[in-house]
Design an enzyme around this catalytic site. Sequence first.
Site, PDB file in Angstrom:
ATOM      1  N   LYS A   1       0.851  -1.199   0.000  1.00  0.00           N
ATOM      2  CA  LYS A   1       0.000   0.000   0.000  1.00  0.00           C
ATOM      3  C   LYS A   1       0.884   1.245   0.000  1.00  0.00           C
ATOM      4  O   LYS A   1       1.568   1.532   0.984  1.00  0.00           O
ATOM      5  CB  LYS A   1      -0.912   0.041   1.233  1.00  0.00           C
ATOM      6  CG  LYS A   1      -1.968   1.136   1.047  1.00  0.00           C
ATOM      7  CD  LYS A   1      -2.628   1.561   2.327  1.00  0.00           C
ATOM      8  CE  LYS A   1      -1.884   2.628   3.065  1.00  0.00           C
ATOM      9  NZ  LYS A   1      -1.767   3.911   2.365  1.00  0.00           N
TER      10      LYS A   1
ATOM     11  N   GLU B   1      10.076   0.672  10.355  1.00  0.00           N
ATOM     12  CA  GLU B   1      11.074   1.724  10.087  1.00  0.00           C
ATOM     13  C   GLU B   1      10.364   3.042  10.365  1.00  0.00           C
ATOM     14  O   GLU B   1       9.495   3.456   9.594  1.00  0.00           O
ATOM     15  CB  GLU B   1      11.531   1.673   8.622  1.00  0.00           C
ATOM     16  CG  GLU B   1      12.203   0.375   8.224  1.00  0.00           C
ATOM     17  CD  GLU B   1      13.625   0.249   8.737  1.00  0.00           C
ATOM     18  OE1 GLU B   1      14.142   1.220   9.325  1.00  0.00           O
ATOM     19  OE2 GLU B   1      14.208  -0.832   8.580  1.00  0.00           O
TER      20      GLU B   1
ATOM     21  N   CYS C   1      13.456  10.597   7.026  1.00  0.00           N
ATOM     22  CA  CYS C   1      13.432  10.059   8.388  1.00  0.00           C
ATOM     23  C   CYS C   1      14.786  10.238   9.073  1.00  0.00           C
ATOM     24  O   CYS C   1      14.849  10.475  10.275  1.00  0.00           O
ATOM     25  CB  CYS C   1      13.060   8.590   8.348  1.00  0.00           C
ATOM     26  SG  CYS C   1      14.037   7.677   7.148  1.00  0.00           S
TER      27      CYS C   1
ATOM     28  N   GLU D   1      10.033  15.377  15.651  1.00  0.00           N
ATOM     29  CA  GLU D   1      10.379  15.303  14.236  1.00  0.00           C
ATOM     30  C   GLU D   1       9.539  16.335  13.485  1.00  0.00           C
ATOM     31  O   GLU D   1       8.315  16.301  13.548  1.00  0.00           O
ATOM     32  CB  GLU D   1      10.048  13.894  13.738  1.00  0.00           C
ATOM     33  CG  GLU D   1      10.553  13.623  12.363  1.00  0.00           C
ATOM     34  CD  GLU D   1      10.201  12.223  11.880  1.00  0.00           C
ATOM     35  OE1 GLU D   1       9.083  11.755  12.180  1.00  0.00           O
ATOM     36  OE2 GLU D   1      11.031  11.612  11.200  1.00  0.00           O
TER      37      GLU D   1
HETATM   38  P1  NAD Z   1       2.303   7.821   8.397  1.00  0.00           P
HETATM   39  O1  NAD Z   1       2.664   6.903   9.500  1.00  0.00           O
HETATM   40  O2  NAD Z   1       1.242   8.805   8.604  1.00  0.00           O
HETATM   41  O3  NAD Z   1       1.864   6.981   7.112  1.00  0.00           O
HETATM   42  C1  NAD Z   1       2.681   5.966   6.573  1.00  0.00           C
HETATM   43  C2  NAD Z   1       1.802   4.979   5.844  1.00  0.00           C
HETATM   44  O4  NAD Z   1       0.974   4.309   6.795  1.00  0.00           O
HETATM   45  C3  NAD Z   1       0.857   5.590   4.826  1.00  0.00           C
HETATM   46  O5  NAD Z   1       0.787   4.730   3.714  1.00  0.00           O
HETATM   47  C4  NAD Z   1      -0.471   5.626   5.576  1.00  0.00           C
HETATM   48  O6  NAD Z   1      -1.595   5.599   4.727  1.00  0.00           O
HETATM   49  C5  NAD Z   1      -0.398   4.351   6.388  1.00  0.00           C
HETATM   50  N1  NAD Z   1      -1.216   4.317   7.597  1.00  0.00           N
HETATM   51  C6  NAD Z   1      -1.727   5.358   8.310  1.00  0.00           C
HETATM   52  N2  NAD Z   1      -2.401   4.894   9.387  1.00  0.00           N
HETATM   53  C7  NAD Z   1      -2.305   3.543   9.356  1.00  0.00           C
HETATM   54  C8  NAD Z   1      -2.767   2.501  10.221  1.00  0.00           C
HETATM   55  N3  NAD Z   1      -3.452   2.751  11.325  1.00  0.00           N
HETATM   56  N4  NAD Z   1      -2.468   1.220   9.896  1.00  0.00           N
HETATM   57  C9  NAD Z   1      -1.730   0.940   8.800  1.00  0.00           C
HETATM   58  N5  NAD Z   1      -1.275   1.883   7.941  1.00  0.00           N
HETATM   59  C10 NAD Z   1      -1.551   3.172   8.221  1.00  0.00           C
HETATM   60  O7  NAD Z   1       3.677   8.484   7.965  1.00  0.00           O
HETATM   61  P2  NAD Z   1       3.921   9.542   6.797  1.00  0.00           P
HETATM   62  O8  NAD Z   1       3.471  10.861   7.267  1.00  0.00           O
HETATM   63  O9  NAD Z   1       3.396   9.021   5.502  1.00  0.00           O
HETATM   64  O10 NAD Z   1       5.518   9.482   6.676  1.00  0.00           O
HETATM   65  C11 NAD Z   1       6.345  10.238   7.462  1.00  0.00           C
HETATM   66  C12 NAD Z   1       6.941   9.377   8.557  1.00  0.00           C
HETATM   67  O11 NAD Z   1       7.643   8.249   8.006  1.00  0.00           O
HETATM   68  C13 NAD Z   1       7.982  10.141   9.330  1.00  0.00           C
HETATM   69  O12 NAD Z   1       7.794   9.937  10.709  1.00  0.00           O
HETATM   70  C14 NAD Z   1       9.296   9.510   8.878  1.00  0.00           C
HETATM   71  O13 NAD Z   1      10.338   9.623   9.792  1.00  0.00           O
HETATM   72  C15 NAD Z   1       8.915   8.109   8.614  1.00  0.00           C
HETATM   73  N6  NAD Z   1       9.874   7.441   7.715  1.00  0.00           N
HETATM   74  C16 NAD Z   1      10.736   6.513   8.238  1.00  0.00           C
HETATM   75  C17 NAD Z   1      11.672   5.886   7.428  1.00  0.00           C
HETATM   76  C18 NAD Z   1      12.635   4.881   7.994  1.00  0.00           C
HETATM   77  O14 NAD Z   1      13.239   4.147   7.209  1.00  0.00           O
HETATM   78  N7  NAD Z   1      12.805   4.796   9.303  1.00  0.00           N
HETATM   79  C19 NAD Z   1      11.720   6.195   6.074  1.00  0.00           C
HETATM   80  C20 NAD Z   1      10.833   7.141   5.566  1.00  0.00           C
HETATM   81  C21 NAD Z   1       9.896   7.750   6.407  1.00  0.00           C
END
Ligand code: NAD
Length: 496
Positions: free
Chosen positions: A200, A274, A308, A405
Amino acid sequence: MADNSPPSDRTATPRTPVGSNVFEYAPAPESRSVVDIRASYGLFVGGEFVDGGGTAFKTINPATEEVLAEVAEADEADVDAAVRAARRAYERVWSRMPGAERAKYLYRIARIIQERSRELAVLESIDNGKPIRESRDVDVPTVAAHFFYYAGWADKLEHAGYGTTPLGVAGQVIPWNFPLLMLAWKIAPALACGNTVVLKPAETTPLTALLFAEICQQADLPPGVVNIVTGAGETGRALVAHPGVDKVAFTGSTDVGRAIAKTVAGTEKKVTLELGGKAANIVFEDAALDQAVEGIVNGIFFNQGHVCCAGSRLLVQESVAEELLARLKRRMSTLRVGDPLDKNTDVGAINSAEQLARIRELAEVGEAEGAGRWSPECELPAHGFWFVPTLFTGVTQAHRIAREEIFGPVLSVLTFRTPAEAVEKANNTPYGLSAGVWTEKGSRILKMANELRAGVVWANTFNKFDPTSPFGGYKESGYGREGGRHGLASYLKGGS
Ligand code: NAD
């Protein structure tokens, strides 16, 4: 070191650097004609695009707010159909196929990504807002490199140390900051190990995952090996909770990661998370300062700071703080903010109105808490979501901008006197994803690398990614490693 310049996340063109010769760039926009965006997209299930049973949502270009396409929102029944398709493909074809044969498909996908790299890069920049210079030179080449790298492992798994038995169906959920690269980090190792996947993408950046689905068709990948379900949080929730999923791989925020950990607790599912980060980029007084300035800029303004592992906390030794900040401001004044498709652009659009609101809110908190805010003068486009590169000086460890963050082009600057103080401040965070160290002394680099609680420590560089190198966090930055030989462990029964 408070700086009382007015906040400037309002309007302006990147200015000529203070005190240098005047220079102007002619716009050099990349052509959009290479991409063919359809008016609407279905889900990719069992090797075909199918209508979803749920509603549709719009994906927009964050640089212009133009609606790009309508995309199906997968509901529970759609997710179930995708997981069943993945299960059939796993049992009948993919897990039975010799590794050398799976490798051929992965190599083919990697080559098609290279052949269609311009199209992928332009589409990524349109849907995400990142500068074409980055999508073309960093994201897409690294995506191809991941598929090549894991193709190489597919017939050599017995040498990796985790056995050769795949897990089954992987449910994978990814964020919007590196849509294609996160897809590659998830899909390439899963397929190399003999698993099938349901992925997804994030709701604001679904288009390159759907183009990847076309690439799977072009590569004649057996139907059901890769399935793409688009949608928002509810779709992700249905996927990770589905009883037919054997492995959950998630990249995203720490809050959602926690919710997923609760959902899968008590099940047999393997999980890798992650999550977020708040990296310290530490500059010692003996560092090559101009080189460090480049690393600081790359650390926090690359991909608008939507990274991230971004170096969002600059820790600078007090003796060089003033000089370093003067050079940093001068360098920031040369950053060009604007059209992501312009090849001159350094900083593109913020991915969504919601993310822009969050960045603005935290920047206001920083000012209210008493930190000094500074941004170069710069004119921003009239439409779209923009935030001027910003730094805060006089930040203390208690400030929210030092702890949370921000996930935007905002740098918090703290100072230190001794290496021990630098380590203490760097580790004073709930996160532990990455860190940077700038010094001429090799022995200090090794000592810091041992003492910093971070999954990756870069020395005299920052934000370098390579498929051969494992990546992942400590503490609230998650668990599991992606990339390298370690990345296979998450997709094999003998792995941790
Ligand atoms: P998010 O957690 O809001 O969303 C990430 C994904 O999860 C999206 O596809 C979203 O639709 C889905 N999602 C949302 N709620 C969910 C639920 N309850 N169950 C399952 N899936 C759900 O994050 P974001 O705003 O899209 O991304 C930013 C975050 O990602 C930042 O905190 C960043 O640090 C992190 N990030 C981490 C890494 C890493 O490798 N550690 C890499 C890239 C981004």
